[in-house]
Design a protein around this motif. Structure first.
Motif, PDB file in Angstrom:
ATOM      1  N   HIS A  41      -7.854  -2.837   4.729  1.00  0.00           N
ATOM      2  CA  HIS A  41      -8.934  -2.640   3.768  1.00  0.00           C
ATOM      3  C   HIS A  41      -8.356  -2.780   2.368  1.00  0.00           C
ATOM      4  O   HIS A  41      -7.618  -1.922   1.900  1.00  0.00           O
ATOM      5  CB  HIS A  41      -9.567  -1.259   3.938  1.00  0.00           C
ATOM      6  N   GLU A  42      -8.692  -3.875   1.725  1.00  0.00           N
ATOM      7  CA  GLU A  42      -8.092  -4.147   0.423  1.00  0.00           C
ATOM      8  C   GLU A  42      -8.734  -3.319  -0.678  1.00  0.00           C
ATOM      9  O   GLU A  42      -9.862  -2.843  -0.554  1.00  0.00           O
ATOM     10  CB  GLU A  42      -8.195  -5.632   0.093  1.00  0.00           C
ATOM     11  N   SER A  43      -7.983  -3.223  -1.759  1.00  0.00           N
ATOM     12  CA  SER A  43      -8.459  -2.495  -2.932  1.00  0.00           C
ATOM     13  C   SER A  43      -8.912  -3.488  -3.997  1.00  0.00           C
ATOM     14  O   SER A  43      -8.924  -4.697  -3.780  1.00  0.00           O
ATOM     15  CB  SER A  43      -7.333  -1.619  -3.487  1.00  0.00           C
ATOM     16  N   LYS A  44      -9.299  -2.980  -5.135  1.00  0.00           N
ATOM     17  CA  LYS A  44      -9.648  -3.797  -6.299  1.00  0.00           C
ATOM     18  C   LYS A  44     -10.828  -4.720  -6.021  1.00  0.00           C
ATOM     19  O   LYS A  44     -10.956  -5.782  -6.631  1.00  0.00           O
ATOM     20  CB  LYS A  44      -8.447  -4.628  -6.765  1.00  0.00           C
ATOM     21  N   GLY A  45     -11.714  -4.332  -5.126  1.00  0.00           N
ATOM     22  CA  GLY A  45     -12.913  -5.122  -4.879  1.00  0.00           C
ATOM     23  C   GLY A  45     -12.672  -6.436  -4.174  1.00  0.00           C
ATOM     24  O   GLY A  45     -13.557  -7.291  -4.129  1.00  0.00           O
ATOM     25  N   LYS A  46     -11.488  -6.628  -3.590  1.00  0.00           N
ATOM     26  CA  LYS A  46     -11.185  -7.883  -2.909  1.00  0.00           C
ATOM     27  C   LYS A  46     -11.627  -7.818  -1.450  1.00  0.00           C
ATOM     28  O   LYS A  46     -11.950  -6.763  -0.931  1.00  0.00           O
ATOM     29  CB  LYS A  46      -9.684  -8.173  -2.994  1.00  0.00           C
TER      30      LYS A  46
END
Length: 308
Positions: free
Chosen positions: A192-197
């Motif tokens: 689960h990526e961060s920064k809206g990616k």
């Protein structure tokens, strides 16, 4: 071609030197501008750089006696060495001059030297942004793990550090990780990526299986494996570094787990190169693995500090 490398370079440059007879703009239009040295200033710059390259080759590859025997990896290693003392602008100029040297050497000596096509201009190490140039060593990383194991640490921060060391995860990604993100049947890991990616899936290697089985054992599928705050992970890492006497290496950068992420980036890059991928393709593969996407060469040069 019996003379030394420096003479061979100089001979090539002088044979390509025009001194005003050709129109550079017309040659650019015709694709011939790399075959001609147009000014005394350009000649001087090419001579200075080729002299440095010749000395580097003589010291590092003493069996290389002919310019046409110089390999692209030798030129790459030369540029890597210059990144220790040269700024970004100078490294870029060197890249352009190497491109021209390749053309005029091939033209004069009727060869097929290929130095520039897969050349990567490295990140300057004299940048004021120290965080770009800090990567944890695998030796220091193992020391941190061994200390924790010897202490029988049960900290969830330790699991986050292990996830970063196995898969190059961001600290935020370790704190979102759940048992249902592990598919040992498909040998895939969902991150689960961060920064809206966008989220990403990466391969699980056989050497990762025992570790993954250990950290998910007995947990509900939707449980957070590292159910602590991101800051707590980095504070744990800083305390471990302090206890081991290695904090001075990393504290100025203040990057926490990011140093481990860069360690994994370098290791993955090395693996892709051994598999036969080009430098650019290897950087792309690492970029996708870390969640940065395609064609992010400039970003990846902050992660892969030894381009070869």
């Amino acid at each position: 071609m019996g003379r030394n490398l420096q003479y061979q370079f100089l001979n090539s440059i002088d044979k390509a030197f025009d001194g005003g007879g050709h129109d550079k703009h017309t040659d650019k239009h015709n694709g011939k501008h790399l075959d001609t040295v147009y000014s005394y200033a350009e000649r001087k710059g090419l001579i200075e750089l080729s002299s440095q390259i010749a000395r580097f080759i003589k010291e590092s590859y003493p069996d290389t006696k002919k310019v046409l025997d110089i390999k692209e990896e030798m030129i790459q290693n030369f540029l890597n060495s210059k990144s220790e003392t040269c700024n970004k602008e100078t490294l870029g100029q060197y890249g352009s001059r190497i491109h021209k040297l390749e053309h005029i050497v091939n033209d004069v000596y009727k060869g097929s030297a290929s130095w520039y096509n897969d050349l990567i201009i490295p990140t300057s190490k004299v940048s004021n942004d120290k965080t770009r140039n800090i990567s944890m060593s695998r030796e220091d990383y193992n020391s941190i793990l061994n200390r924790a194991y010897n202490m029988n640490s049960s900290s969830k921060a330790l699991i986050a550090i292990e996830l970063a060391g196995h898969f190059g995860m961001r600290v935020s990604e370790t704190c979102k990780f759940q048992p249902r993100d592990v598919s040992l049947e498909a040998m895939k890991l969902h991150i689960h990526e961060s920064k809206g990616k966008k989220n990403r899936d990466i391969d699980i290697r056989k050497r990762d299986v025992n570790f993954l089985e250990r950290i998910i054992e007995g947990l509900p599928q939707d449980a957070r494996i590292v159910d602590i705050k991101e800051d707590s992970v980095n504070k744990y890492l800083a305390r471990a570094e302090e206890a081991l006497g290695i904090r001075d290496k990393y504290q100025e950068a203040d990057t926490g787990i990011h140093c481990i992420r860069k360690m994994v980036a370098q290791e993955r890059y090395d693996e892709f190169r051994k598999q036969g991928l080009s430098k650019k393709d290897s950087l792309n593969a690492v970029s996708i693995y870390l969640g940065h996407g395609m064609d992010r060469d400039e970003t990846m040069k902050q992660y892969v500090l030894n381009i070869h």
